[in-house]
Write a protein that holds these residues in place. Structure first.
Motif, PDB file in Angstrom:
ATOM      1  N   ASN A 176       0.850  -1.297  -0.133  1.00  0.00           N
ATOM      2  CA  ASN A 176      -0.047   0.098  -0.058  1.00  0.00           C
ATOM      3  C   ASN A 176       0.851   1.211  -0.119  1.00  0.00           C
ATOM      4  O   ASN A 176       0.656   2.043  -0.926  1.00  0.00           O
ATOM      5  CB  ASN A 176      -0.932  -0.030   1.210  1.00  0.00           C
ATOM      6  CG  ASN A 176      -1.801   1.312   1.241  1.00  0.00           C
ATOM      7  OD1 ASN A 176      -2.593   1.459   0.634  1.00  0.00           O
ATOM      8  ND2 ASN A 176      -1.423   2.084   2.209  1.00  0.00           N
ATOM      9  N   LEU A 208      -6.835  -6.015   1.424  1.00  0.00           N
ATOM     10  CA  LEU A 208      -6.959  -5.742  -0.076  1.00  0.00           C
ATOM     11  C   LEU A 208      -7.923  -4.624  -0.733  1.00  0.00           C
ATOM     12  O   LEU A 208      -7.378  -4.111  -1.532  1.00  0.00           O
ATOM     13  CB  LEU A 208      -7.080  -7.062  -0.750  1.00  0.00           C
ATOM     14  CG  LEU A 208      -6.080  -8.424  -0.322  1.00  0.00           C
ATOM     15  CD1 LEU A 208      -6.510  -9.510  -1.133  1.00  0.00           C
ATOM     16  CD2 LEU A 208      -4.746  -7.996  -0.167  1.00  0.00           C
ATOM     17  N   ASP A 209      -9.268  -4.769  -0.180  1.00  0.00           N
ATOM     18  CA  ASP A 209     -10.007  -3.932  -0.550  1.00  0.00           C
ATOM     19  C   ASP A 209      -9.525  -2.502  -0.566  1.00  0.00           C
ATOM     20  O   ASP A 209      -9.663  -1.642  -1.146  1.00  0.00           O
ATOM     21  CB  ASP A 209     -11.552  -4.243  -0.190  1.00  0.00           C
ATOM     22  CG  ASP A 209     -12.163  -5.327  -0.764  1.00  0.00           C
ATOM     23  OD1 ASP A 209     -11.473  -5.863  -1.899  1.00  0.00           O
ATOM     24  OD2 ASP A 209     -13.016  -5.888  -0.065  1.00  0.00           O
ATOM     25  N   GLN A 248      -6.772  -1.409  -2.683  1.00  0.00           N
ATOM     26  CA  GLN A 248      -7.134  -0.984  -4.165  1.00  0.00           C
ATOM     27  C   GLN A 248      -7.755   0.428  -4.109  1.00  0.00           C
ATOM     28  O   GLN A 248      -7.573   1.252  -5.006  1.00  0.00           O
ATOM     29  CB  GLN A 248      -8.147  -1.927  -4.436  1.00  0.00           C
ATOM     30  CG  GLN A 248      -7.403  -3.245  -4.840  1.00  0.00           C
ATOM     31  CD  GLN A 248      -8.257  -4.593  -4.924  1.00  0.00           C
ATOM     32  OE1 GLN A 248      -9.440  -4.510  -4.636  1.00  0.00           O
ATOM     33  NE2 GLN A 248      -7.822  -5.576  -5.481  1.00  0.00           N
ATOM     34  N   VAL A 294      -5.178   3.210  -3.859  1.00  0.00           N
ATOM     35  CA  VAL A 294      -4.553   3.259  -4.918  1.00  0.00           C
ATOM     36  C   VAL A 294      -5.191   4.011  -5.959  1.00  0.00           C
ATOM     37  O   VAL A 294      -4.713   4.867  -6.816  1.00  0.00           O
ATOM     38  CB  VAL A 294      -4.016   2.015  -5.390  1.00  0.00           C
ATOM     39  CG1 VAL A 294      -3.449   1.993  -7.003  1.00  0.00           C
ATOM     40  CG2 VAL A 294      -3.036   1.335  -4.549  1.00  0.00           C
ATOM     41  N   ARG A 295      -6.461   3.492  -6.182  1.00  0.00           N
ATOM     42  CA  ARG A 295      -7.383   4.352  -6.985  1.00  0.00           C
ATOM     43  C   ARG A 295      -7.404   5.725  -6.756  1.00  0.00           C
ATOM     44  O   ARG A 295      -7.589   6.757  -7.662  1.00  0.00           O
ATOM     45  CB  ARG A 295      -8.749   3.876  -7.014  1.00  0.00           C
ATOM     46  CG  ARG A 295      -9.269   2.393  -7.512  1.00  0.00           C
ATOM     47  CD  ARG A 295     -10.614   2.311  -7.987  1.00  0.00           C
ATOM     48  NE  ARG A 295     -11.561   2.117  -6.723  1.00  0.00           N
ATOM     49  CZ  ARG A 295     -11.584   1.358  -5.942  1.00  0.00           C
ATOM     50  NH1 ARG A 295     -10.985   0.049  -6.276  1.00  0.00           N
ATOM     51  NH2 ARG A 295     -12.304   1.412  -4.813  1.00  0.00           N
ATOM     52  N   CYS A 307       1.247  -4.237 -12.746  1.00  0.00           N
ATOM     53  CA  CYS A 307       1.247  -5.140 -11.570  1.00  0.00           C
ATOM     54  C   CYS A 307       2.087  -6.461 -12.225  1.00  0.00           C
ATOM     55  O   CYS A 307       1.349  -7.424 -12.813  1.00  0.00           O
ATOM     56  CB  CYS A 307       0.161  -5.511 -10.826  1.00  0.00           C
ATOM     57  SG  CYS A 307      -0.706  -3.985 -10.062  1.00  0.00           S
ATOM     58  N   PHE A 326      -5.910  -9.971  -6.826  1.00  0.00           N
ATOM     59  CA  PHE A 326      -5.952  -8.726  -6.209  1.00  0.00           C
ATOM     60  C   PHE A 326      -4.932  -7.763  -7.152  1.00  0.00           C
ATOM     61  O   PHE A 326      -5.425  -6.526  -7.330  1.00  0.00           O
ATOM     62  CB  PHE A 326      -5.140  -8.904  -4.791  1.00  0.00           C
ATOM     63  CG  PHE A 326      -4.545  -7.728  -4.320  1.00  0.00           C
ATOM     64  CD1 PHE A 326      -5.267  -6.536  -3.882  1.00  0.00           C
ATOM     65  CD2 PHE A 326      -3.235  -7.574  -4.362  1.00  0.00           C
ATOM     66  CE1 PHE A 326      -4.670  -5.470  -3.327  1.00  0.00           C
ATOM     67  CE2 PHE A 326      -2.362  -6.540  -3.839  1.00  0.00           C
ATOM     68  CZ  PHE A 326      -3.191  -5.320  -3.245  1.00  0.00           C
ATOM     69  N   LYS A 343      -7.016  -6.954 -10.562  1.00  0.00           N
ATOM     70  CA  LYS A 343      -7.817  -5.899 -10.344  1.00  0.00           C
ATOM     71  C   LYS A 343      -7.443  -4.545 -10.107  1.00  0.00           C
ATOM     72  O   LYS A 343      -8.138  -3.625 -10.704  1.00  0.00           O
ATOM     73  CB  LYS A 343      -8.916  -6.345  -8.999  1.00  0.00           C
ATOM     74  CG  LYS A 343     -10.060  -5.324  -9.050  1.00  0.00           C
ATOM     75  CD  LYS A 343     -11.119  -5.554  -7.881  1.00  0.00           C
ATOM     76  CE  LYS A 343     -11.961  -4.609  -7.725  1.00  0.00           C
ATOM     77  NZ  LYS A 343     -12.810  -4.899  -6.331  1.00  0.00           N
ATOM     78  N   MET A 344      -6.410  -4.510  -9.404  1.00  0.00           N
ATOM     79  CA  MET A 344      -6.039  -3.053  -9.081  1.00  0.00           C
ATOM     80  C   MET A 344      -5.156  -2.435 -10.374  1.00  0.00           C
ATOM     81  O   MET A 344      -5.243  -1.325 -10.491  1.00  0.00           O
ATOM     82  CB  MET A 344      -4.442  -3.382  -8.080  1.00  0.00           C
ATOM     83  CG  MET A 344      -4.108  -2.096  -7.449  1.00  0.00           C
ATOM     84  SD  MET A 344      -3.150  -2.274  -5.747  1.00  0.00           S
ATOM     85  CE  MET A 344      -1.947  -3.336  -6.045  1.00  0.00           C
ATOM     86  N   GLU A 390      -8.175  -1.601 -12.811  1.00  0.00           N
ATOM     87  CA  GLU A 390      -8.911  -0.402 -12.145  1.00  0.00           C
ATOM     88  C   GLU A 390      -8.083   0.860 -12.475  1.00  0.00           C
ATOM     89  O   GLU A 390      -8.680   2.009 -12.548  1.00  0.00           O
ATOM     90  CB  GLU A 390      -8.913  -0.370 -10.644  1.00  0.00           C
ATOM     91  CG  GLU A 390     -10.006  -1.444 -10.289  1.00  0.00           C
ATOM     92  CD  GLU A 390     -10.172  -1.443  -8.652  1.00  0.00           C
ATOM     93  OE1 GLU A 390     -11.189  -1.533  -8.266  1.00  0.00           O
ATOM     94  OE2 GLU A 390      -9.083  -1.250  -8.042  1.00  0.00           O
ATOM     95  N   ASN A 391      -6.708   0.703 -12.931  1.00  0.00           N
ATOM     96  CA  ASN A 391      -5.903   1.935 -12.985  1.00  0.00           C
ATOM     97  C   ASN A 391      -5.295   1.877 -14.326  1.00  0.00           C
ATOM     98  O   ASN A 391      -4.134   2.279 -14.567  1.00  0.00           O
ATOM     99  CB  ASN A 391      -4.823   2.034 -11.870  1.00  0.00           C
ATOM    100  CG  ASN A 391      -5.258   2.459 -10.474  1.00  0.00           C
ATOM    101  OD1 ASN A 391      -5.880   3.327 -10.292  1.00  0.00           O
ATOM    102  ND2 ASN A 391      -5.571   1.230  -9.895  1.00  0.00           N
TER     103      ASN A 391
END
Length: 918
Positions: A356, A398-399, A402, A405-406, A417, A428, A431-432, A435-436
């Motif tokens: 993070n 994890l949520d 994410q 980071v968003r 990643c 994980f 998705k991260m 999303e970016n």
């Protein structure tokens, strides 16, 4: 668009009976010899129409023996490919696979197993491919024909498309042919055939024909030529054939329309690159020690040598703390690069993992550079995260990571990643990244890991355009795939597909709007709406390839979208992807291919082929079960296809914009069922095969209870294969897995009373007054005089010296620079716990059953054959046999090859690690 060159990969083994090293259980008792099972014809026919590859593998095998033999067909296909047909002709009758919803197929499979019927399943995933297996028992002097079809869209990477065929039939084949036909309406600008099958004595066998728009590569060696290559002999060919090509690019792209569907390819040639600002965020936690950190050093040093002088860059390394090389981004000048190389060489592995904070600081570096205007206004902002594990320090939810980071990136930068190995939570990371604006990529911990890292960087090294959007100047366009992209990189290609609703349209017009280094650019393309015949005059074309390309791309993107949408939307997204998978007969992560063959008037169990997702636990995708075919006397059923109805996708403006970034999951405009070609040959003769029942289990079914033992793996950083040994245990006994006298840390694992050799409890001793006990249901912390107990999903404890948390099926305990994980495995009817030391600074006194090896062992092979060896280790020469073991130290539970040695010769004192109880 990020990987080394895309491959269509076929790794072919001969359809012969599994040998002793193949982990398959037999019922027939018959062993096949290479002379008994004769592959008399083996063909690979691959047709590539406008980047869309359609490959058919056909193997014809004869049983020359006087008794029945089992024949195995084993194929590896690309991870991105969808199987679209499988058939097997035995005894004159053809049986065709049927695509069903995965849950329906699973229920059918489970019911068959519960009734004691023959059932098998195959769903295996590897580095770049998935494995398809099937077997059948063939009667004496009878034949079987296997035919497998799969489809895939070739992606352009490093300026080329690549199709790779690996052939290893394990015997000389009388009729052996690999045929690759390519049709590209844009024209083919370059073509070359490479690989082991094109070198030395075999170079003259490869025949290449190239015209303006077509290419044909033929490899058809004689039996004598199949014995020419190095180490071939009577085992036949073993090597690869690599076809690389690119298309002519006089225009910035290509727009094709056939039978109501269209595809838009966009890959312009642009002289001026856009500068980039890139921050490398490198995990240096303890688990990165050894080869991982060495390969990371090697890759980063090469990457630093390739960074363009116009670019700006930064370096961050992290464990439980975060270290910035510099507080600001700097230009890639010779002096800065030399200083950066020294920083890279100084990175050492230690501590825990705070993903993070590391990613947030990387985003802040990029954001500050934009705010300070220290980088060009039009430049690509890129974050590249490399990690080999889950977060164990700082924010570990994890949520929450994410979300953080968003918020930090705010769509201003692109995050890629890279997950090193199989201990990462790939879902994980994926998705991260999605999303970016980026993608996730697994880096495999093989000897070429540095090349994988460098290859990834080269794909994003040269941005040419930003904010790319593909538009269509008609209202009758619908069902567009993704049409907005943050960057276009040199050597790549943007692909958008869709459907035309306006049958009166004569010409389709598209516009691509994008930002170059100098200005806002617009690229315009036009294409005539082809009549129903399309390109059918071209002999290289297969079926409705643009329609199937559109369906393939739509399903791929819907599966990605499923990761990003809310729980309420997931059902719609999955439903749409499932409908298309069923309609086009694709085996996707939502569907399975089932073959059911009646026998003696009763239904035998189904054989199920599944496609795993990259993030799935490899235990689900590495099952020791086969796609086994018992004998039958009736034909198979045909797949049921659903029609899609409804309309949508219209725009009220003069433009039709594609989804941002993915298509609407509920837009349905298909009016007619498309023509789908399937193999449906039914001959008249009854099959003459005997039934084979083979359901591999984790433990064999025995008539009496055997002595219990647990197999442990000991990796080696010197040798390719780890060592393994079987430790005898009894129910209720406890094994001392790890002990560190300098800190007092110790790990114990207890054998369950009713668990057939599984561990039911783990004890982690931090100190004499701090102890953690974990079962599959709860976790208890004894801290001095305090006792706290949590149900498994609710574990959360943090103090100055200790952190205890749960993510899914993994309990993580972090104390100081040491991190221990407890993994929960569900094995059929029982639960199996396993502990591993993830991060730790080993001392000379570190001990325990596994701790004594300090995550590494050195040994020397004195002499060996395929199944046995004599190994010198710790001054002893031990007899070793080739074996396989499940690696329970990861959730993936991969099966790995190892040298099995006796514990008495490997361990200093085996009895010292066993006690009565926790």
């Amino acid at each position: 668009m990020l990987c080394a060159t895309l491959c269509v990969l076929l790794l072919i083994w001969a359809p012969v009976a599994p040998g002793p090293s193949t982990p398959w259980k037999r019922d027939t008792g018959q062993q096949s010899s290479s002379s008994d099972v004769d592959i008399y014809s083996f063909h690979i026919d691959s047709r590539v129409s406008s980047r869309y590859a359609h490959t058919v593998i056909t193997s014809r095998v004869a049983n020359r023996a006087d008794q029945s033999r089992e024949v195995l067909f084993e194929v590896e296909l690309p991870k991105n490919a969808f199987i679209s047909n499988f058939s097997m002709t035995v005894g004159g009758k053809t049986y065709v696979g049927e695509v069903k919803e995965k849950e329906v197929a699973r229920q059918q499979y489970d019911k068959a197993v519960s009734r004691g019927e023959t059932a098998g399943l195959v769903s295996t995933v590897g580095r770049t491919m998935e494995e398809f297996k099937t077997s059948v028992t063939v009667a004496a002097h009878s034949k079987v024909t296997f035919e497998l079809t799969y489809e895939e869209l070739l992606k352009r990477r490093h300026g080329q498309y690549e199709l790779l065929v690996k052939a290893r039939p394990k015997q000389v084949v009388s009729n052996f042919t690999i045929s690759v036909c390519i049709f590209e309406p844009q024209g083919i600008s370059s073509l070359e055939a490479q690989g082991a099958l094109t070198t030395n004595e075999l170079s003259s066998v490869v025949q290449t024909t190239l015209t303006e728009k077509t290419a044909h590569v033929l490899f058809s060696p004689s039996e004598e030529q199949q014995r020419l290559c190095k180490d071939c002999g009577d085992r036949g060919l073993s090597g690869d054939l690599i076809i690389k090509y690119d298309v002519s690019r006089e225009l910035p792209g290509e727009l094709q329309v056939v039978n109501g569907y269209f595809v838009h390819y966009f890959a312009p040639t642009i002289d001026l690159r856009i500068p980039k600002s890139v921050v490398f965020v490198i995990d240096r936690s303890g688990s990165m020690s050894g080869s991982k950190i060495i390969q990371t050093h090697e890759a980063l040093l090469q990457i630093l040598g390739d960074i363009n002088e116009q670019d700006h860059f930064g370096l961050i390394s992290f464990d439980s703390s975060v270290s910035l090389w510099k507080e600001t981004l700097v230009k890639a000048s010779p002096s800065n690069l030399e200083e950066a190389r020294a920083f890279v060489k100084s990175i050492t592995a230690r501590g825990a993992t705070d993903i993070n904070e590391a990613v947030l600081q990387g985003a802040q570096l990029l954001s500050r550079a934009r705010e300070d205007k220290s980088i060009p206004e039009f430049s690509a902002s890129i974050l590249i995260l490399l990690t080999d594990g889950d977060p164990t320090s700082g924010v570990t939810n994890l949520d929450q990571i994410q979300a953080n980071v968003r918020q930090a990136i705010q769509k201003k930068h692109t995050l890629y990643c890279l997950g090193f190995g199989f201990d990462v939570n790939y879902k994980f990371l994926e998705k991260m990244a999605l999303e970016n604006g980026g993608v996730a990529r697994r880096i495999y911990t093989h000897s070429d890991a540095a090349l994988q890292l460098k290859g990834f960087y080269e794909e994003v090294a040269t941005p040419l355009l930003l904010e790319v959007e593909v538009l269509f100047l008609h209202q009758g366009v619908a069902n567009l795939t993704r049409s907005s992209f943050s960057q276009y990189y040199n050597g790549s290609e943007i692909v958008v597909a869709g459907r035309l609703l306006d049958n009166s349209l004569d010409t389709l017009v598209s516009e691509v709007q994008a930002q170059s280094i100098n200005a806002k650019e617009t690229f315009r393309l036009e294409a005539p709406v082809a009549p129903e015949t399309g390109f059918q005059d071209e002999q290289y074309i297969f079926g409705q390839y643009i329609e199937r390309l559109w369906a393939y791309l739509t399903v791929q993107q819907l599966l990605e979208r499923e990761l990003l949408v809310s729980d309420e939307e997931k059902a719609q997204v999955r439903g749409r992807a499932l409908e298309l998978s069923m309609l086009y007969n694709f085996v996707t992560p939502l569907t399975s291919m089932v073959v059911t063959k009646p026998e003696d008037g009763q239904s035998s169990g189904p054989q199920v082929a599944e496609k795993p997702k990259e993030e799935q636990d490899l235990e689900e995708t590495n099952r020791d079960m086969s796609f086994t075919m018992p004998s039958a006397d009736t034909g198979s059923k045909r797949a049921v296809r659903k029609k899609l109805a409804g309309r949508g996708g219209h725009s009220n403006t003069g433009y039709v914009r594609g989804p941002r970034p993915f298509p609407d999951p509920v837009t349905r405009v298909l009016q007619e069922e498309p023509t789908i070609t399937k193999v449906t040959r039914v001959l008249q003769e009854e099959p003459t095969i005997t039934k084979v029942t083979r359901v591999l289990q984790e433990e064999p079914t025995l008539t009496k209870e055997p002595p219990l033992s647990v197999r442990f793996l000991v990796p080696s950083k010197v040798q390719v294969l780890p060592l393994c040994f079987d430790m005898p245990v009894s129910p209720g006994q406890t094994l001392l897995l790890f002990q560190e006298p300098t800190t007092g840390l110790a790990i114990f694992m207890e054998v369950g009373a009713q668990s057939r050799g599984s561990f039911s409890q783990i004890k982690i001793q931090i100190s004499p007054s701090v102890v953690i006990r974990a079962s599959a249901l709860e976790v208890t912390l004894l801290h001095t005089a305090t006792v706290q107990t949590w149900p498994w999903p609710d574990v959360s404890y943090t103090s100055d010296s200790l952190s205890v948390s749960v993510a899914g099926r993994v309990l993580t305990v972090t104390t100081g620079d040491s991190s221990v994980e407890v993994l929960v495995h569900q094995l059929q009817s029982r639960t199996h716990l396993w502990a591993r030391v993830k991060d730790h600074a080993y001392s000379s006194g570190t001990g325990g059953l596994i701790g004594q090896f300090q995550d590494n062992i050195s040994y020397e092979v004195k002499d060996s054959s395929s199944r046995s060896a004599r190994i010198e280790v710790r001054g002893n020469v031990l007899d070793a046999t080739s074996a396989r073991s499940v690696d329970y130290s990861t959730l993936s539970r991969q099966k790995v090859d190892c040298w099995l040695v006796p514990p008495t010769g490997l361990l200093r004192d085996p009895a010292a690690y066993v006690s009565a109880s926790l």
